[in-house]
Design a protein around this motif. Structure first.
Motif, PDB file in Angstrom:
ATOM      1  N   GLY A  45      19.582  56.528  68.771  1.00 12.69           N
ATOM      2  CA  GLY A  45      19.450  56.309  67.331  1.00 12.69           C
ATOM      3  C   GLY A  45      19.954  57.447  66.473  1.00 12.69           C
ATOM      4  N   GLY A  46      19.937  58.669  67.011  1.00 13.18           N
ATOM      5  CA  GLY A  46      20.471  59.791  66.241  1.00 13.18           C
ATOM      6  C   GLY A  46      21.979  59.900  66.306  1.00 13.18           C
ATOM      7  N   ALA A  47      22.597  59.129  67.224  1.00 13.80           N
ATOM      8  CA  ALA A  47      24.043  59.215  67.406  1.00 13.80           C
ATOM      9  C   ALA A  47      24.786  58.015  66.830  1.00 13.80           C
ATOM     10  CB  ALA A  47      24.362  59.338  68.902  1.00 13.80           C
ATOM     11  N   LEU A  48      24.081  56.920  66.616  1.00 12.73           N
ATOM     12  CA  LEU A  48      24.696  55.732  66.014  1.00 12.73           C
ATOM     13  C   LEU A  48      23.596  54.888  65.375  1.00 12.73           C
ATOM     14  CD1 LEU A  48      23.795  53.442  68.234  1.00 12.73           C
ATOM     15  CD2 LEU A  48      25.904  54.056  69.351  1.00 12.73           C
ATOM     16  N   ASP A  49      24.001  53.938  64.579  1.00 15.57           N
ATOM     17  CA  ASP A  49      23.059  53.022  63.936  1.00 15.57           C
ATOM     18  C   ASP A  49      22.976  51.767  64.787  1.00 15.57           C
ATOM     19  OD1 ASP A  49      21.565  51.340  62.356  1.00 15.57           O
ATOM     20  OD2 ASP A  49      22.726  51.659  60.531  1.00 15.57           O
ATOM     21  N   VAL A  50      21.876  51.607  65.522  1.00 21.39           N
ATOM     22  CA  VAL A  50      21.763  50.465  66.423  1.00 21.39           C
ATOM     23  C   VAL A  50      21.764  49.144  65.665  1.00 21.39           C
ATOM     24  CG1 VAL A  50      20.536  51.807  68.168  1.00 21.39           C
ATOM     25  CG2 VAL A  50      19.231  50.512  66.482  1.00 21.39           C
ATOM     26  N   ARG A  51      21.481  49.174  64.350  1.00 19.74           N
ATOM     27  CA  ARG A  51      21.434  47.940  63.574  1.00 19.74           C
ATOM     28  C   ARG A  51      22.822  47.353  63.331  1.00 19.74           C
ATOM     29  NH1 ARG A  51      18.306  50.478  58.628  1.00 19.74           N
ATOM     30  NH2 ARG A  51      20.000  51.958  59.079  1.00 19.74           N
ATOM     31  N   THR A  52      23.848  48.186  63.458  1.00 17.08           N
ATOM     32  CA  THR A  52      25.210  47.702  63.223  1.00 17.08           C
ATOM     33  C   THR A  52      26.123  47.906  64.427  1.00 17.08           C
ATOM     34  OG1 THR A  52      25.826  49.840  62.245  1.00 17.08           O
ATOM     35  CG2 THR A  52      25.039  48.133  60.743  1.00 17.08           C
ATOM     36  N   ALA A  53      25.648  48.619  65.437  1.00 10.80           N
ATOM     37  CA  ALA A  53      26.492  48.975  66.578  1.00 10.80           C
ATOM     38  C   ALA A  53      26.656  47.805  67.543  1.00 10.80           C
ATOM     39  CB  ALA A  53      25.889  50.171  67.311  1.00 10.80           C
ATOM     40  N   LEU A  71      14.184  43.175  68.605  1.00  6.68           N
ATOM     41  CA  LEU A  71      12.973  42.821  67.859  1.00  6.68           C
ATOM     42  C   LEU A  71      12.307  44.026  67.205  1.00  6.68           C
ATOM     43  CD1 LEU A  71      11.289  40.243  70.286  1.00  6.68           C
ATOM     44  CD2 LEU A  71      12.875  39.815  68.397  1.00  6.68           C
ATOM     45  N   ARG A  72      12.297  45.157  67.878  1.00  5.82           N
ATOM     46  CA  ARG A  72      11.530  46.313  67.400  1.00  5.82           C
ATOM     47  C   ARG A  72      12.391  47.364  66.711  1.00  5.82           C
ATOM     48  NH1 ARG A  72       9.391  49.194  71.388  1.00  5.82           N
ATOM     49  NH2 ARG A  72       7.870  50.077  69.928  1.00  5.82           N
ATOM     50  N   HIS A  73      13.706  47.367  67.006  1.00  5.89           N
ATOM     51  CA  HIS A  73      14.560  48.415  66.442  1.00  5.89           C
ATOM     52  C   HIS A  73      15.770  47.877  65.694  1.00  5.89           C
ATOM     53  CE1 HIS A  73      12.138  51.519  68.297  1.00  5.89           C
ATOM     54  NE2 HIS A  73      12.254  50.938  69.467  1.00  5.89           N
ATOM     55  N   GLY A  74      15.876  46.571  65.541  1.00  7.42           N
ATOM     56  CA  GLY A  74      16.875  45.992  64.661  1.00  7.42           C
ATOM     57  C   GLY A  74      18.279  45.882  65.205  1.00  7.42           C
ATOM     58  N   ALA A  75      18.469  46.035  66.526  1.00 12.89           N
ATOM     59  CA  ALA A  75      19.814  45.875  67.092  1.00 12.89           C
ATOM     60  C   ALA A  75      20.324  44.457  66.838  1.00 12.89           C
ATOM     61  CB  ALA A  75      19.804  46.176  68.585  1.00 12.89           C
ATOM     62  N   THR A  76      21.628  44.335  66.624  1.00 11.25           N
ATOM     63  CA  THR A  76      22.204  43.026  66.283  1.00 11.25           C
ATOM     64  C   THR A  76      23.292  42.558  67.251  1.00 11.25           C
ATOM     65  OG1 THR A  76      23.747  44.155  64.782  1.00 11.25           O
ATOM     66  CG2 THR A  76      21.713  43.260  63.821  1.00 11.25           C
ATOM     67  N   ALA A  77      23.667  43.384  68.231  1.00 13.32           N
ATOM     68  CA  ALA A  77      24.713  42.970  69.176  1.00 13.32           C
ATOM     69  C   ALA A  77      24.578  43.767  70.468  1.00 13.32           C
ATOM     70  CB  ALA A  77      26.101  43.158  68.583  1.00 13.32           C
ATOM     71  N   ILE A  78      23.974  43.152  71.491  1.00 12.21           N
ATOM     72  CA  ILE A  78      23.845  43.787  72.798  1.00 12.21           C
ATOM     73  C   ILE A  78      24.360  42.825  73.855  1.00 12.21           C
ATOM     74  CG2 ILE A  78      22.312  44.857  74.484  1.00 12.21           C
ATOM     75  CD1 ILE A  78      20.307  45.389  72.305  1.00 12.21           C
ATOM     76  N   HIS A  79      25.287  43.313  74.675  1.00 17.62           N
ATOM     77  CA  HIS A  79      25.795  42.527  75.794  1.00 17.62           C
ATOM     78  C   HIS A  79      25.340  43.209  77.080  1.00 17.62           C
ATOM     79  CE1 HIS A  79      28.305  39.655  77.897  1.00 17.62           C
ATOM     80  NE2 HIS A  79      28.831  40.643  78.612  1.00 17.62           N
ATOM     81  N   GLY A  80      24.569  42.500  77.896  1.00 13.57           N
ATOM     82  CA  GLY A  80      24.071  43.052  79.142  1.00 13.57           C
ATOM     83  C   GLY A  80      24.859  42.549  80.333  1.00 13.57           C
ATOM     84  N   VAL A  81      25.166  43.456  81.256  1.00 13.56           N
ATOM     85  CA  VAL A  81      25.843  43.073  82.496  1.00 13.56           C
ATOM     86  C   VAL A  81      25.018  43.544  83.682  1.00 13.56           C
ATOM     87  CG1 VAL A  81      28.139  43.141  81.436  1.00 13.56           C
ATOM     88  CG2 VAL A  81      27.272  45.170  82.609  1.00 13.56           C
ATOM     89  N   ASP A  82      25.046  42.766  84.768  1.00 10.45           N
ATOM     90  CA  ASP A  82      24.288  43.117  85.963  1.00 10.45           C
ATOM     91  C   ASP A  82      24.857  42.339  87.145  1.00 10.45           C
ATOM     92  OD1 ASP A  82      22.019  43.560  87.893  1.00 10.45           O
ATOM     93  OD2 ASP A  82      21.087  44.412  86.118  1.00 10.45           O
ATOM     94  N   ILE A  83      24.623  42.857  88.347  1.00 14.22           N
ATOM     95  CA  ILE A  83      25.095  42.151  89.537  1.00 14.22           C
ATOM     96  C   ILE A  83      24.111  41.059  89.958  1.00 14.22           C
ATOM     97  CG2 ILE A  83      26.442  44.120  90.345  1.00 14.22           C
ATOM     98  CD1 ILE A  83      24.210  44.659  92.400  1.00 14.22           C
ATOM     99  N   ALA A 106      21.561  37.768  69.134  1.00 11.37           N
ATOM    100  CA  ALA A 106      22.131  39.112  69.285  1.00 11.37           C
ATOM    101  C   ALA A 106      22.327  39.479  70.744  1.00 11.37           C
ATOM    102  CB  ALA A 106      21.226  40.140  68.614  1.00 11.37           C
ATOM    103  N   LEU A 107      21.674  38.758  71.656  1.00 14.60           N
ATOM    104  CA  LEU A 107      21.726  39.076  73.083  1.00 14.60           C
ATOM    105  C   LEU A 107      22.668  38.128  73.821  1.00 14.60           C
ATOM    106  CD1 LEU A 107      17.919  39.614  73.816  1.00 14.60           C
ATOM    107  CD2 LEU A 107      19.656  41.347  73.337  1.00 14.60           C
ATOM    108  N   THR A 108      23.574  38.717  74.582  1.00 15.80           N
ATOM    109  CA  THR A 108      24.410  37.950  75.500  1.00 15.80           C
ATOM    110  C   THR A 108      24.394  38.671  76.843  1.00 15.80           C
ATOM    111  OG1 THR A 108      26.401  39.120  74.745  1.00 15.80           O
ATOM    112  CG2 THR A 108      25.924  36.981  73.725  1.00 15.80           C
ATOM    113  N   PHE A 109      24.600  37.914  77.916  1.00 15.80           N
ATOM    114  CA  PHE A 109      24.500  38.487  79.256  1.00 15.80           C
ATOM    115  C   PHE A 109      25.620  37.973  80.142  1.00 15.80           C
ATOM    116  CE2 PHE A 109      20.152  38.389  77.577  1.00 15.80           C
ATOM    117  CZ  PHE A 109      19.793  39.728  77.719  1.00 15.80           C
ATOM    118  N   GLU A 110      25.880  38.725  81.214  1.00 16.24           N
ATOM    119  CA  GLU A 110      26.985  38.398  82.108  1.00 16.24           C
ATOM    120  C   GLU A 110      26.673  38.922  83.501  1.00 16.24           C
ATOM    121  OE1 GLU A 110      31.743  39.689  82.505  1.00 16.24           O
ATOM    122  OE2 GLU A 110      30.524  40.378  80.810  1.00 16.24           O
TER     123      GLU A 110
END
Length: 294
Positions: A45-53, A71-83, A106-110
């Motif tokens: 959070g000190g290095a970028l704005d999670v609400r717009t990143a 939900l708790r910190h206002g992120a609007t675009a997160i893409h998760g990847v996992d095996i 805001a959540l997408t996964f792959e």
């Protein structure tokens, strides 16, 4: 219009689906929804704005931390990847633990195969995070994966990377749910460790029971976690810092947390004490260029 776009439109018009944290009963969920998400936000959070990143989560697991960041910190675009595909359980988990009717758009996964390059499809992200993942990456893949993640970031983008527990720490085997003897994995044979796990009876710590437990059953889960132990790359904090720098990252901040336990003399004769006590490492990394935010 795709289902994801329809959901985004619905959320723009009516807001996110209601949720209620007072409904949380699962300790694994609570730890990742509260503690893990707060740590990620504190470091990034000190290095970028999670609400717009635009964020990428490498090794997203069940997606609970990603959900909390929205939900708790206002992120609007997160893409998760996992095996693995643990994130497919998230709608059911969110309904059971939060009373939430649908997961945010805001959540997408792959799902990816180990070592799959991401930069060709996910270039220009603002931030990357990885929570207790890189101890599971095979050593020959560490540098290629980190270079690929470096290529995913925009110039000036940041990468928060955490590992806990580190292999040489008291419970670095990841077997503590079955064996609570500090450094036992460095003192006993694999056969002896497996016998301890096989013979374990009764409940295990609720905070250690992830949502994949039911998929395996009691005996299957024992086999799964033991294979995970055997595949650990035994990475140290010093080695991690060296390989991220080799991949092109600058280390902006780091923190190492130790366990207040005294290693036995036979291990001190083989390893440095700081290696044996270092349980966790946090790194905030940056890609050159673009400048740091004001």
């Amino acid at each position: 219009m795709s289902g994801q776009r329809l959901l985004r439109l619905r959320e723009c018009l009516f807001g996110l689906a209601p949720w209620d944290a007072s409904r949380i009963t699962d300790e694994w969920f609570r730890a990742h929804f509260e503690y893990a998400a707060d740590v990620v936000h504190q470091w990034m959070g000190g290095a970028l704005d999670v609400r717009t990143a635009r964020l990428l989560n490498f090794g997203c697991g069940d997606g609970i931390t990603d959900l909390a960041l929205v939900l708790r910190h206002g992120a609007t675009a997160i893409h998760g990847v996992d095996i693995r595909r643990e994130y497919t359980k998230l709608p059911r988990i969110a309904r059971a633990q939060l009373g939430m009717a649908r997961v945010p758009a805001a959540l997408t996964f792959e799902t990816i195969a180990p070592g799959t390059p991401l930069a060709g499809r996910h270039a220009g992200v603002d931030g990357i995070m990885s929570w207790s993942t890189f101890e599971h990456v095979q050593r020959e893949q560490l540098l290629p994966i980190l270079r690929d993640l470096h290529a995913c970031l925009r110039p000036g983008g940041v990468f928060f990377l955490q590992i806990e527990p580190l292999f040489f720490s008291p419970f670095g085997s990841h077997l503590r749910r079955y064996d609570d003897v500090p450094w036992h994995h460095l003192l006993a044979s694999e056969d002896a460790l497996w016998r301890i796990i096989q013979n374990h009876e009764g409940p295990i710590d609720a905070a250690e029971v992830d949502f994949g437990f039911a998929d395996f059953g009691v005996d299957g889960y024992k086999r799964f976690v033991f294979k995970e132990y055997q595949a650990l790359n035994r990475l140290t904090a010093d080695e991690l810092v060296g390989v991220v720098q080799q991949a092109g990252f600058a280390v902006e901040r780091q923190e190492r947390r130790d366990m207040d336990l005294q290693p036995p003399p036979e291990l001190l004769a083989r390893y440095p004490e700081e290696l044996l006590r270092n349980n966790e490492v946090f790194l905030l990394l940056r890609k050159a260029g673009g400048g740091a935010p004001a």
